[in-house]
Structure formats: C-alpha cells, structure tokens
Design a protein around this motif. Structure first.
Motif, PDB file in Angstrom:
ATOM      1  N   ILE A  45     -17.662  89.658 -30.667  1.00 45.58           N
ATOM      2  CA  ILE A  45     -17.020  88.589 -31.439  1.00 45.58           C
ATOM      3  C   ILE A  45     -18.015  87.970 -32.414  1.00 45.58           C
ATOM      4  O   ILE A  45     -17.683  87.722 -33.580  1.00 45.58           O
ATOM      5  N   LEU A  46     -19.239  87.727 -31.959  1.00 45.43           N
ATOM      6  CA  LEU A  46     -20.250  87.172 -32.863  1.00 45.43           C
ATOM      7  C   LEU A  46     -20.636  88.165 -33.948  1.00 45.43           C
ATOM      8  O   LEU A  46     -20.939  87.769 -35.078  1.00 45.43           O
ATOM      9  N   ASN A  47     -20.628  89.441 -33.631  1.00 46.13           N
ATOM     10  CA  ASN A  47     -20.931  90.440 -34.645  1.00 46.13           C
ATOM     11  C   ASN A  47     -19.839  90.481 -35.698  1.00 46.13           C
ATOM     12  O   ASN A  47     -20.122  90.616 -36.884  1.00 46.13           O
ATOM     13  N   LYS A  48     -18.611  90.356 -35.260  1.00 47.17           N
ATOM     14  CA  LYS A  48     -17.475  90.453 -36.183  1.00 47.17           C
ATOM     15  C   LYS A  48     -17.282  89.173 -37.003  1.00 47.17           C
ATOM     16  O   LYS A  48     -17.096  89.228 -38.211  1.00 47.17           O
ATOM     17  N   PHE A  49     -17.312  88.021 -36.341  1.00 48.09           N
ATOM     18  CA  PHE A  49     -16.990  86.760 -36.996  1.00 48.09           C
ATOM     19  C   PHE A  49     -18.175  85.815 -37.167  1.00 48.09           C
ATOM     20  O   PHE A  49     -18.020  84.737 -37.734  1.00 48.09           O
ATOM     21  N   GLY A  50     -19.342  86.176 -36.682  1.00 47.64           N
ATOM     22  CA  GLY A  50     -20.504  85.292 -36.758  1.00 47.64           C
ATOM     23  C   GLY A  50     -21.032  85.092 -38.158  1.00 47.64           C
ATOM     24  O   GLY A  50     -21.705  84.109 -38.436  1.00 47.64           O
ATOM     25  N   GLY A  51     -20.742  86.029 -39.053  1.00 43.40           N
ATOM     26  CA  GLY A  51     -21.194  85.884 -40.439  1.00 43.40           C
ATOM     27  C   GLY A  51     -20.619  84.658 -41.108  1.00 43.40           C
ATOM     28  O   GLY A  51     -21.230  84.082 -42.014  1.00 43.40           O
ATOM     29  N   LEU A  57     -24.914  88.496 -34.984  1.00 43.37           N
ATOM     30  CA  LEU A  57     -25.872  89.252 -34.189  1.00 43.37           C
ATOM     31  C   LEU A  57     -25.617  90.739 -34.401  1.00 43.37           C
ATOM     32  O   LEU A  57     -24.485  91.199 -34.288  1.00 43.37           O
ATOM     33  N   PRO A  58     -26.668  91.512 -34.691  1.00 44.50           N
ATOM     34  CA  PRO A  58     -26.464  92.947 -34.912  1.00 44.50           C
ATOM     35  C   PRO A  58     -26.177  93.675 -33.595  1.00 44.50           C
ATOM     36  O   PRO A  58     -26.609  93.252 -32.525  1.00 44.50           O
ATOM     37  N   LEU A  59     -25.445  94.750 -33.701  1.00 46.40           N
ATOM     38  CA  LEU A  59     -25.175  95.595 -32.538  1.00 46.40           C
ATOM     39  C   LEU A  59     -26.265  96.662 -32.465  1.00 46.40           C
ATOM     40  O   LEU A  59     -26.161  97.722 -33.052  1.00 46.40           O
ATOM     41  N   ASN A  60     -27.324  96.344 -31.750  1.00 52.84           N
ATOM     42  CA  ASN A  60     -28.373  97.331 -31.517  1.00 52.84           C
ATOM     43  C   ASN A  60     -28.521  97.529 -30.014  1.00 52.84           C
ATOM     44  O   ASN A  60     -27.875  96.859 -29.211  1.00 52.84           O
TER      45      ASN A  60
END
Length: 84
Positions: A45-51, A57-60
C-alpha cells in the motif's frame, strides 16, 4: 548516533518483541501468517500510494523480507527513517 545504528537497534528490538509475541500465542502459525500478510500489505500500500504523501517505500528484497518477518512495525520504522 548515526541513522544506521538507530535503525539496527529498532529492528533488533522489534524482532525480539515479535519473537516473544509469537512464542506466547496459542496459535503461533496463524499469528505469524497474519503478521506477515499485514506487513506485506502495508508495504505494498505504501509503495502504491505513498508517493502522494512522500513516504513511498521501494519494493526490494530487504523491505519485502523485513515486512514479512517483522510485519507492520518494520514498515512503520522504515517510514520514520524515510521522514528523518
């Protein structure tokens, strides 16, 4: 104190808290799966909407494994470090 040291200390404390929590649960497997799923959901959710909120947060590999093992507390710590 450096940010890396603070991050390592917080992750270690969160790991110990999660281990103690899982050991005290009657249904350990269910609690571990629920913790992993909620942590991964929070990360995605943070990766998708955190911007939109400057907390993306990157998905690594590190973030996915950390959120799967530690759950939501890991994601919260990552957001706090991102803000710092």
């Amino acid at each position: 104190m450096s940010t890396d040291f603070i991050f390592a200390a917080v992750c270690a404390a969160a790991t110990l808290i999660m281990i103690v929590y899982y050991m005290k649960c009657k249904k350990r497997l269910r609690a571990m799966i629920f913790g992993a799923l909620t942590g991964l959901a929070a990360l995605f959710i943070l990766n998708k909407f955190g911007g939109n909120f400057d907390t993306e947060l990157p998905l690594n590999t590190f973030n996915v494994i950390g959120s799967a093992i530690l759950g939501v507390p890991f994601v919260i710590c990552m957001v706090i470090l991102r803000i710092m």
